[in-house]
Design a protein around this motif. Structure first.
Motif, PDB file in Angstrom:
ATOM      1  N   GLU A  61      25.384  23.460   6.777  1.00  0.00           N
ATOM      2  CA  GLU A  61      23.816  23.283   7.258  1.00  0.00           C
ATOM      3  C   GLU A  61      23.573  22.123   8.297  1.00  0.00           C
ATOM      4  O   GLU A  61      23.772  21.339   8.327  1.00  0.00           O
ATOM      5  CB  GLU A  61      22.485  23.027   6.456  1.00  0.00           C
ATOM      6  N   SER A  62      22.571  22.920   9.741  1.00  0.00           N
ATOM      7  CA  SER A  62      22.532  21.481  10.766  1.00  0.00           C
ATOM      8  C   SER A  62      21.462  21.800  11.411  1.00  0.00           C
ATOM      9  O   SER A  62      20.711  22.988  11.023  1.00  0.00           O
ATOM     10  CB  SER A  62      23.171  21.981  11.198  1.00  0.00           C
ATOM     11  N   GLY A  63      20.671  21.130  11.776  1.00  0.00           N
ATOM     12  CA  GLY A  63      19.218  21.640  13.362  1.00  0.00           C
ATOM     13  C   GLY A  63      18.187  20.660  12.166  1.00  0.00           C
ATOM     14  O   GLY A  63      17.463  20.599  12.595  1.00  0.00           O
ATOM     15  N   GLY A  64      17.904  19.963  10.848  1.00  0.00           N
ATOM     16  CA  GLY A  64      17.055  19.503  10.368  1.00  0.00           C
ATOM     17  C   GLY A  64      16.877  18.150  11.250  1.00  0.00           C
ATOM     18  O   GLY A  64      17.410  17.868  12.086  1.00  0.00           O
ATOM     19  N   GLY A  65      15.439  18.045  11.172  1.00  0.00           N
ATOM     20  CA  GLY A  65      14.932  16.413  11.934  1.00  0.00           C
ATOM     21  C   GLY A  65      13.272  15.863  11.956  1.00  0.00           C
ATOM     22  O   GLY A  65      12.919  16.578  10.573  1.00  0.00           O
ATOM     23  N   LEU A  66      13.232  15.150  12.139  1.00  0.00           N
ATOM     24  CA  LEU A  66      11.804  14.241  12.367  1.00  0.00           C
ATOM     25  C   LEU A  66      10.909  15.449  13.392  1.00  0.00           C
ATOM     26  O   LEU A  66      11.576  14.702  14.514  1.00  0.00           O
ATOM     27  CB  LEU A  66      12.068  12.837  12.077  1.00  0.00           C
ATOM     28  N   VAL A  67       9.748  15.632  12.855  1.00  0.00           N
ATOM     29  CA  VAL A  67       9.626  16.391  13.901  1.00  0.00           C
ATOM     30  C   VAL A  67       7.549  16.189  13.532  1.00  0.00           C
ATOM     31  O   VAL A  67       7.008  15.891  12.653  1.00  0.00           O
ATOM     32  CB  VAL A  67       8.810  17.709  14.519  1.00  0.00           C
ATOM     33  N   GLN A  68       7.077  16.319  14.889  1.00  0.00           N
ATOM     34  CA  GLN A  68       5.543  16.877  14.280  1.00  0.00           C
ATOM     35  C   GLN A  68       4.365  17.849  14.265  1.00  0.00           C
ATOM     36  O   GLN A  68       5.551  19.057  14.276  1.00  0.00           O
ATOM     37  CB  GLN A  68       4.354  15.963  15.820  1.00  0.00           C
TER      38      GLN A  68
ATOM     39  N   TYR B  13      18.184  24.414   2.048  1.00  0.00           N
ATOM     40  CA  TYR B  13      19.635  24.905   2.319  1.00  0.00           C
ATOM     41  C   TYR B  13      19.673  26.069   2.310  1.00  0.00           C
ATOM     42  O   TYR B  13      18.668  27.290   2.464  1.00  0.00           O
ATOM     43  CB  TYR B  13      19.953  24.832   0.159  1.00  0.00           C
ATOM     44  N   CYS B  14      20.848  26.653   2.577  1.00  0.00           N
ATOM     45  CA  CYS B  14      21.565  28.007   2.797  1.00  0.00           C
ATOM     46  C   CYS B  14      22.418  28.496   1.439  1.00  0.00           C
ATOM     47  O   CYS B  14      22.862  27.393   1.216  1.00  0.00           O
ATOM     48  CB  CYS B  14      21.924  28.439   3.845  1.00  0.00           C
ATOM     49  N   ALA B  15      22.615  29.936   0.714  1.00  0.00           N
ATOM     50  CA  ALA B  15      23.295  30.208   0.170  1.00  0.00           C
ATOM     51  C   ALA B  15      23.367  31.467   0.368  1.00  0.00           C
ATOM     52  O   ALA B  15      22.553  32.535   0.900  1.00  0.00           O
ATOM     53  CB  ALA B  15      21.897  29.733  -0.929  1.00  0.00           C
ATOM     54  N   GLY B  16      24.841  31.698  -0.469  1.00  0.00           N
ATOM     55  CA  GLY B  16      24.423  33.332  -0.757  1.00  0.00           C
ATOM     56  C   GLY B  16      25.805  33.192  -2.201  1.00  0.00           C
ATOM     57  O   GLY B  16      26.147  32.415  -2.461  1.00  0.00           O
TER      58      GLY B  16
ATOM     59  N   GLY C 134      24.804  25.615   0.851  1.00  0.00           N
ATOM     60  CA  GLY C 134      25.448  24.247   1.263  1.00  0.00           C
ATOM     61  C   GLY C 134      24.597  22.820   1.178  1.00  0.00           C
ATOM     62  O   GLY C 134      24.203  23.002   0.186  1.00  0.00           O
ATOM     63  N   GLN C 135      25.230  21.496   1.562  1.00  0.00           N
ATOM     64  CA  GLN C 135      24.990  21.087   1.575  1.00  0.00           C
ATOM     65  C   GLN C 135      23.272  20.016   2.221  1.00  0.00           C
ATOM     66  O   GLN C 135      22.868  19.127   1.064  1.00  0.00           O
ATOM     67  CB  GLN C 135      25.711  19.404   2.120  1.00  0.00           C
ATOM     68  N   GLY C 136      22.564  21.180   2.478  1.00  0.00           N
ATOM     69  CA  GLY C 136      21.684  20.686   2.955  1.00  0.00           C
ATOM     70  C   GLY C 136      21.133  19.656   4.009  1.00  0.00           C
ATOM     71  O   GLY C 136      22.196  19.344   4.460  1.00  0.00           O
ATOM     72  N   THR C 137      20.080  19.937   4.436  1.00  0.00           N
ATOM     73  CA  THR C 137      19.642  19.481   6.045  1.00  0.00           C
ATOM     74  C   THR C 137      18.672  18.780   5.584  1.00  0.00           C
ATOM     75  O   THR C 137      17.306  19.500   5.040  1.00  0.00           O
ATOM     76  CB  THR C 137      19.471  19.718   6.992  1.00  0.00           C
TER      77      THR C 137
END
Length: 121
Positions: free
Chosen positions: A6-13, A95-98, A112-115
């Motif tokens: 996974e990717s694309g996580g972050g801190l947002v308002q 997390y994504c899973a399948g 996945g490892q998580g974001t």
């Protein structure tokens, strides 16, 4: 064997948008359904959304319906989660899973490892 990243996580308002990606290697995502789950701080992992192998059908948790959209690009072996109108209660590790479409996390073989997604008020 399948690896999910996974990717694309972050801190947002609050009110912002994010796009998460789940990239697969090994057996391609094009051959199976994929789901997104999240785990808020101090809580159990919960179902967010899932999509079938060709992207024609998708399912959502009531808490994200109308705000989140799951999609996939099998040519890129990637599943996406578009998150709009984010709220502090969306803060979690995603997390994504399948493979699968089920809302029960125990039914999934690959994770996945998580974001981390953090939404500030």
């Amino acid at each position: 064997q399948v690896q999910l990243v996974e990717s694309g996580g972050g801190l947002v308002q609050a009110g912002s948008s994010l796009r998460l990606s789940c990239a697969a290697s090994g057996r391609t995502t094009g051959s199976y359904a994929v789901a997104w789950f999240r785990q808020p701080p101090g809580k159990e992992r919960e179902f967010v959304a899932s999509i079938d192998f060709n992207g024609r059908k998708s399912w959502y948790a009531d808490s994200v319906k109308g705000r989140f959209t799951i999609s996939r690009d099998n040519a890129k072996n990637t599943v996406y989660l578009f998150m709009n109108s984010l709220q502090p209660e969306d803060t979690a590790v995603y997390y994504c899973a399948g493979p699968g479409l089920d809302s029960d996390a125990r039914r999934y073989r690959y994770w996945g490892q998580g974001t981390q997604v953090t939404v500030s008020s």
